[in-house]
Write an enzyme that holds these catalytic residues in place. Structure first.
Site, PDB file in Angstrom:
ATOM      1  N   SER A  20      89.194  44.035 100.623  1.00  0.00           N
ATOM      2  CA  SER A  20      88.593  44.515 101.876  1.00  0.00           C
ATOM      3  C   SER A  20      87.245  43.856 102.075  1.00  0.00           C
ATOM      4  CB  SER A  20      88.440  46.035 101.831  1.00  0.00           C
ATOM      5  OG  SER A  20      87.742  46.447 102.976  1.00  0.00           O
ATOM      6  N   HIS A  46      91.888  42.096 104.088  1.00  0.00           N
ATOM      7  CA  HIS A  46      91.879  43.376 104.793  1.00  0.00           C
ATOM      8  C   HIS A  46      90.561  43.487 105.553  1.00  0.00           C
ATOM      9  CE1 HIS A  46      93.070  47.596 105.441  1.00  0.00           C
ATOM     10  NE2 HIS A  46      91.775  47.870 105.317  1.00  0.00           N
ATOM     11  N   ASP A  51      88.240  45.722 108.147  1.00  0.00           N
ATOM     12  CA  ASP A  51      88.002  47.062 108.691  1.00  0.00           C
ATOM     13  C   ASP A  51      87.142  47.015 109.942  1.00  0.00           C
ATOM     14  OD1 ASP A  51      89.268  48.755 106.682  1.00  0.00           O
ATOM     15  OD2 ASP A  51      87.769  47.931 105.323  1.00  0.00           O
ATOM     16  N   MET A  63      85.406  49.364 112.678  1.00  0.00           N
ATOM     17  CA  MET A  63      85.003  50.757 112.922  1.00  0.00           C
ATOM     18  C   MET A  63      84.126  50.830 114.170  1.00  0.00           C
ATOM     19  SD  MET A  63      83.824  51.685 109.088  1.00  0.00           S
ATOM     20  CE  MET A  63      84.831  51.288 107.660  1.00  0.00           C
ATOM     21  N   HIS A  99      92.559  46.543 110.168  1.00  0.00           N
ATOM     22  CA  HIS A  99      92.647  48.007 110.158  1.00  0.00           C
ATOM     23  C   HIS A  99      91.677  48.541 111.207  1.00  0.00           C
ATOM     24  CE1 HIS A  99      91.748  51.887 107.587  1.00  0.00           C
ATOM     25  NE2 HIS A  99      92.351  52.168 108.722  1.00  0.00           N
ATOM     26  N   MET A 123      89.831  51.287 113.005  1.00  0.00           N
ATOM     27  CA  MET A 123      89.377  52.685 112.971  1.00  0.00           C
ATOM     28  C   MET A 123      88.604  52.916 114.256  1.00  0.00           C
ATOM     29  SD  MET A 123      88.420  52.692 108.966  1.00  0.00           S
ATOM     30  CE  MET A 123      88.580  50.917 108.900  1.00  0.00           C
ATOM     31  N   MET A 160      95.582  56.389 103.805  1.00  0.00           N
ATOM     32  CA  MET A 160      94.159  56.424 103.463  1.00  0.00           C
ATOM     33  C   MET A 160      93.969  57.314 102.227  1.00  0.00           C
ATOM     34  SD  MET A 160      92.789  54.396 105.563  1.00  0.00           S
ATOM     35  CE  MET A 160      91.186  54.611 104.782  1.00  0.00           C
ATOM     36  N   ASP A 185      94.753  52.431 100.875  1.00  0.00           N
ATOM     37  CA  ASP A 185      93.418  51.977 101.253  1.00  0.00           C
ATOM     38  C   ASP A 185      92.347  52.998 100.863  1.00  0.00           C
ATOM     39  OD1 ASP A 185      91.302  50.646 102.368  1.00  0.00           O
ATOM     40  OD2 ASP A 185      91.925  50.936 104.452  1.00  0.00           O
TER      41      ASP A 185
HETATM   42  C1  DX5 Z   1      87.531  52.670 104.488  1.00  0.00           C
HETATM   43  C2  DX5 Z   1      88.173  51.308 104.677  1.00  0.00           C
HETATM   44  C3  DX5 Z   1      88.583  50.659 103.416  1.00  0.00           C
HETATM   45  C4  DX5 Z   1      87.424  50.329 102.495  1.00  0.00           C
HETATM   46  C5  DX5 Z   1      87.935  50.338 101.093  1.00  0.00           C
HETATM   47  O1  DX5 Z   1      87.360  53.247 105.720  1.00  0.00           O
HETATM   48  O2  DX5 Z   1      89.327  51.436 105.480  1.00  0.00           O
HETATM   49  O3  DX5 Z   1      89.367  49.491 103.664  1.00  0.00           O
HETATM   50  O4  DX5 Z   1      86.858  49.082 102.791  1.00  0.00           O
HETATM   51  O5  DX5 Z   1      86.862  50.182 100.242  1.00  0.00           O
HETATM   52  P1  DX5 Z   1      86.903  50.644  98.724  1.00  0.00           P
HETATM   53  O6  DX5 Z   1      87.994  49.854  98.062  1.00  0.00           O
HETATM   54  O7  DX5 Z   1      85.538  50.300  98.251  1.00  0.00           O
HETATM   55  O8  DX5 Z   1      87.199  52.116  98.707  1.00  0.00           O
HETATM   56 ZN    ZN Z   2      90.723  49.699 105.600  1.00  0.00          ZN
END
Ligand code: DX5
Ligand code: ZN
Length: 220
Positions: A9, A34, A36, A38, A67, A69, A138, A176
């Protein structure tokens, strides 16, 4: 059995050295990037947006797994396709018309993913599972990297795997949040296909070796 995949990620990367960290993933045994996204509304954090993804996509030589969010993700399906996403995952909790959203993602030529928050039961996907290429379970509350793994995830993965088999679907299961060498094997044994790992990979001293080790555990 097909090989289990590792998806570092990028949220946990060093943004001052983003190209270096992307090259690390390119040169490692990792399978996917991956990413993220947000929006500060669906989750209580803002990560990064389109210009950063564009930069990642410019250097990334592996599958780009985005991903989202964000609320109302339908607004940005085409944009994320144009930016180079191979897999686009939306949150179940953010989609009023999930079936329509999934068709729209596939119409743009991407694999369609659905993420479930820790409180959301896998049964809500019963009527749509055959339309989903990937379910992202999640294993932390979305919004931040570096949180600790929620143990209930194991039962959830098993239940989802049963649902996939019962419905004759070919959906992949992604985990994740809080993934490390400690829980990787149990997750794979429960039915996981793809392990996302942020802090565990990027905060380690030897990232290439960490990815290699995680890949080996997941496929042992
Ligand atoms: C959380 C993200 C994850 C995050 C995982 O909202 O969707 O992808 O980056 O990070 P770690 O592996 O540090 O929990
Ligand atoms: Zn993620």
């Amino acid at each position: 059995m097909s090989s289990k995949l590792i998806a570092p990620s990028v949220l946990a990367a060093d943004f001052a050295n983003l190209q270096r960290d992307i090259e690390m993933v390119n040169n490692s045994k990792a399978d996917w990037f991956h990413i993220d996204i947000m929006d500060g509304v669906f989750v209580p954090n803002i990560s990064f947006g389109m210009p950063v993804l564009q930069t990642i996509a410019k250097y990334a030589k592996k599958t780009i797994d985005v991903h989202l969010m964000i609320v109302d993700p339908d607004r940005y399906i085409k944009t994320f396709s144009d930016l180079g996403s191979d897999v686009l995952t939306v949150h179940y909790e953010a989609c009023t018309h999930l079936h329509r959203t999934l068709q729209a993602i596939k119409a743009e030529g991407m694999k369609a993913g659905v993420a479930l928050n820790p409180h959301t039961n896998i049964n809500v996907l019963e009527d749509v599972i055959k339309d989903i290429d990937l379910v992202c379970i999640m294993s932390v509350n979305p919004g931040f990297g570096g949180q600790s793994f929620i143990e209930n995830t194991y039962d959830k993965v098993k239940a989802l795997k049963e649902l996939i088999i019962r419905k004759g679907a070919s959906t992949q299961i992604e985990i994740d949040g809080g993934v490390t060498n400690k829980n990787a094997k149990t997750l794979v044994d429960a039915g996981a296909d793809i392990l996302v790992a942020g802090s565990y990979v990027f905060k380690s001293d030897n990232q290439i070796e960490t990815v290699k080790g995680l890949k080996a555990i997941a496929n042992s």
